[in-house]
Every structure is written in C-alpha cells, then in structure tokens.
Scaffold this active site. Structure first.
Site, PDB file in Angstrom:
ATOM      1  CG  HIS A 207      44.570  47.240  41.723  1.00  0.00           C
ATOM      2  ND1 HIS A 207      43.677  46.349  42.022  1.00  0.00           N
ATOM      3  CD2 HIS A 207      44.087  48.498  42.080  1.00  0.00           C
ATOM      4  CE1 HIS A 207      42.509  47.042  42.435  1.00  0.00           C
ATOM      5  NE2 HIS A 207      42.832  48.460  42.254  1.00  0.00           N
ATOM      6  CG  HIS A 234      42.490  38.897  46.936  1.00  0.00           C
ATOM      7  ND1 HIS A 234      42.977  38.992  45.719  1.00  0.00           N
ATOM      8  CD2 HIS A 234      42.857  37.566  47.129  1.00  0.00           C
ATOM      9  CE1 HIS A 234      43.323  37.792  45.293  1.00  0.00           C
ATOM     10  NE2 HIS A 234      43.277  36.900  46.040  1.00  0.00           N
ATOM     11  NE  ARG A 291      33.567  50.084  47.290  1.00  0.00           N
ATOM     12  CZ  ARG A 291      34.090  49.267  46.676  1.00  0.00           C
ATOM     13  NH1 ARG A 291      33.303  48.452  45.805  1.00  0.00           N
ATOM     14  NH2 ARG A 291      35.511  48.892  46.862  1.00  0.00           N
TER      15      ARG A 291
END
Ligand code: MV4
Length: 450
Positions: A207, A234, A291
C-alpha cells in the site's frame, strides 16, 4: 487569513490543528461530547462548545450542532480533521451553505471519490491505472460472468465500503455464489448501500499512497509517498516515508499519476491518492482520501512543510507558491500508532491511564491525545497517540524509533507497544519487506516460538 476556526473533531488531531492555529494567530473553537469535557483539546482551544452525549452519533456526527457551534462562536471556517465527518459531502455542503469555509476540497470532489466504482471510472478516463475489474455495480450473475472472463481469484468489494467490510477474496464460482449475498448485506447494513463490484486480486500488494496539495487556482504538487503496508485488520500500524520499495523512476510515474487523479476531479486542498503496488512494481489506483490523514506527520518530517498550515492557506484562497522541483525531500521518517488495545486479541482495551511517559530526543515527535489520568473510553477510536521519528536515512530512523519505543511507557491500560518494538527489531522490516501480510507473519512466528 481566518481569525477563528472551529475544529469539528477530537483527540490528537484536534490538538494538532490547534498547534498550527496558535502559531498562525488563528483563534480556535473546540467541540466536545460529555465524555470529553476535560479532554486536552478542550483545554487547549481558545473556546469550547458542548455538542452532546458521548456516542458519536449524538455528538461529533451531529452536522447541525457543529454548524450552529461555528455560527454561535463567530468562527469563519471549519476544519473536519480526519475520520468522523471529514469525507461526508453533506457536512461540507452544510458548512458552506451556512456561509462558512470548509477546510477541504469541493463537495463534488468528496462525493466523486465516495463511490469506488465512480472513482475507478474517473481514473480510467484520466489515464490512471486501475485494477482490472467492473465499471459498474454488479449483481451475482454479472459478478459470475465477469469473474469467469477475468479468471479467479477475484476480489469482491463494496462500492461504498471501507475497513475491509463487504470485501472478500473469492477463489472460484462456487465460493462467489456462496458469499455474494452475505457481503452485499453487510455492505448495506454498514454503509447504507449494497452496491458491489469485482476486481482481479493483486497478490502480496504493498500500500503506497501519494500526498497531494492543490490550491484553488488549479496548481498542485505531490509531497512524495507514504508506505502503509503494515496493517492489521485494515487498521494501519506503522507508516513511513519514503517507501523502501520505490525508486526515483517509479516515484515519478506514480506521483504524476496522483496529480492526474486529483486534476480529474478538480481537487483542491490536501488529499491522498492510494495505490496498490504488486511484486512486479505495477501500480494500481485504489482510492482517494479527500482529507488530511492520520499518517501525515511522516510527510511533514521529510518535507519540512506544515500540512495543516497549507490546508488553511489554500482554504483561504492563497496560491500554492511551490513548484514540484522545489518540494523538499530530506531523510526518512517512520510513524508508529500507539493503540489502547489488547495485544493478543487486537481488541480495544479501555481504562484509565495511570502514568504516561513520552520519549524525547533528536528527530522525535509525539502527537498524543492523552495524559496521565486520562480515561480511554469505548466510545471512540482506541488510538492514544502517534510516535514519529525522522532520521538522515532509514537505518537511523529505525534506530531512533527503537530507542523511543523503549522509553515509551503507558501504565493502567494495555497497549500495542510490545508489538511495535518487535516490528522495529525484525530483520524483515530492516530489509524493507513491508508487504500487507507482514504482521500476520510476525505474529504467527511469535506464537509458534512460545
Ligand atoms: C485489494 C487487495 C488485493 N487486490 N484489491 C482495499 C482496501 C484496503 N483496506 C484493503 N484493500 C485491498 N484491496 C485487490 N484488487 C488487497 C487489499 C488489502 C490490503 C491492501 C493494502 C494494505 C493492506 C491490505 C490488507 C488486506 C487486503
């Protein structure tokens, strides 16, 4: 610049925003639930407004109460922090309709990234690589035919999902038939929307996410990447910048893809473009977070920029006077998230912190929500703080993190500190082998040894 800002959040991120406001001469308004009456963010803000009882649904998620608090204190702008209402188009809209500035991108940009299917379609059109898969929501029959055409295994995902809910790897048609309805039902109950799609499975992915910053005049840059592969259920646990897996060439390709992604939705303010990177260094758009993120301090460490300051300046209409060639890139930073959790079961472990000792030293930063005597309640996220270190290179950053974690001491509640120390001591981590199954492997090894 704004004279007064309302912070529609709590905990360490509310304190983090107050810190920058103080430096910039902006007055701050905190909001709090009854559980946070004596919280640090309430004491540190210039003013504070009670918004309701402890559950978030009755306090921090109350859009009307938050807008009224801003209007009632004559705040000019609202910073949503992360989590809670930070990616809620209805909140951004309500803030703007009340004549206030929302510190974040346009309501349309937030909405465009809210559905993963619509995000995939935008990115496909913009020339940003996506994982092969659906271009629209699928029912079971469509999922079966698409999976047959692509080949198994496939990843079944919820269009409005998050946190792995409604998501499952599926190995054959039988399994897809068995699990489709259950995942759809879970997505519907958690996200109020059961729309599903399928993608090819990216095996052993990393990731890697790119921080972008766009002003309201169309100029944007990327502030390099963060590697966030070390996760558990997660939930990110360790993040670092730069990624030990990227070289300059891949960084350039992914950074430019991140800028295309942001431009495609007319993005402004700070945002993050998430990618999966496979073992062959192919990268695929995953989603865009509209964000500021929990892990933003590692980017601040390697660039020397204050992301909250830039969010405020951009929201106030200032141009971003920074070109890509001038974005600083200095050393290596690592962040560890300290959770109040049972280390074996990974479940929240609320209670009273009877004693807290934070590490200090060169390149050490603590962003914490608590102090000695604080009560960690079951109402909110169990993250009690973030420990960030910066070093001249990755090896010095690991040494500094190891030392800081040794000095870190929390009494009265259970934490994941011992696990973090194991990560820093692991040879796989030292080698930069930070794939998404890292913690699984580390934990399994620990368990078979004892
Ligand atoms: C994936 C994947 C493999 N293939 N998609 C998406 C949401 C994020 N929370 C997990 N996601 C994944 N999507 C395809 N097509 C693997 C994951 C994944 C993962 C990704 C990054 C970091 C940790 C992860 C842990 C489990 C699964």
């Amino acid at each position: 610049m704004f004279r007064k800002l309302l912070i529609a959040n709590r905990g360490e991120i509310a304190r983090r925003i107050i810190r920058t406001c103080r430096r910039m001469g902006i007055a701050t308004v905190a909001v709090y639930s009854d559980a946070d009456e004596s919280a640090l963010h309430v004491r540190e803000a210039d003013e504070a407004v009670r918004i309701g009882p402890p559950p978030v649904a009755q306090s921090y998620l109350q859009i009307d109460a938050l807008v009224q608090a801003a209007l009632g204190t004559a705040a000019e702008a609202v910073h949503p922090g992360y989590g809670l209402l930070s990616e809620h188009p209805g909140f951004a809209r309500a803030v703007r309709q009340a004549g206030l500035v929302f510190v974040g991108p346009s309501t349309d940009a937030i909405a465009a990234m809210g559905s993963k299917i619509s995000a995939r379609n935008v990115m496909r059109t913009a020339g940003v690589p996506i994982v092969p898969g659906s271009d629209a929501g699928v029912d079971l029959a469509e999922a079966l035919s698409l999976a047959a055409a692509m080949g198994y295994p496939v990843m079944l995902k919820a269009a409005h999902g998050g946190g792995g809910i409604g998501m499952q790897v599926v190995h054959d048609a039988d399994e897809l038939q068995k699990v489709f309805a259950a995942n759809q039902a879970r997505a519907k109950s958690y996200f109020g929307n059961g729309e599903m799609f399928v993608e090819k499975v990216v095996s052993r992915p990393r990731h890697v996410e790119f921080q972008v910053l766009f002003d309201e005049h169309g100029h944007g840059v990327y502030l390099w990447e963060r590697e966030c592969s070390i996760q558990r259920r997660h939930q990110k646990v360790v993040e670092e910048a730069p990624s030990p897996f990227l070289d300059a060439e891949l960084r350039l390709m992914m950074g430019e893809a991140a800028l295309r992604a942001a431009r495609a939705i007319g993005y402004s303010n700070a945002g993050t473009v998430e990618f999966l990177v496979d073992e062959e260094r192919r990268f695929y758009f995953l989603e865009m977070n509209t964000r500021l993120q929990v892990e933003h301090p590692v980017t601040e460490a390697i660039t020397g920029l204050d992301l909250v300051e830039w969010q405020l300046r951009i929201a106030a209409g200032e141009p971003l006077d920074l070109s890509q060639a001038d974005v600083p890139f200095q050393g290596h930073a690592i962040e560890c998230r300290i959770y109040a959790e049972d280390p074996e079961k990974f479940l929240p472990s609320p209670g009273t912190i009877t004693s807290l000792r934070l590490p200090s030293g060169d390149g050490v930063r603590n962003d914490v929500a608590v102090e000695s005597g604080s009560v960690v309640t079951p109402f909110y996220d169990p993250m009690i703080g973030k420990l960030i270190v910066h070093g001249a290179d990755r090896s010095q950053a690991i040494d500094r993190m190891t030392e800081a974690l040794t000095a870190y001491d929390v009494q009265g509640i259970r934490t994941n500190l011992a696990l973090l120390r194991k990560v820093m001591a692991s040879e796989a981590f030292a080698r930069g082998e930070t794939t998404t199954d890292f913690l699984q492997i580390l934990m399994t090894r620990q368990n078979t040894q004892t």
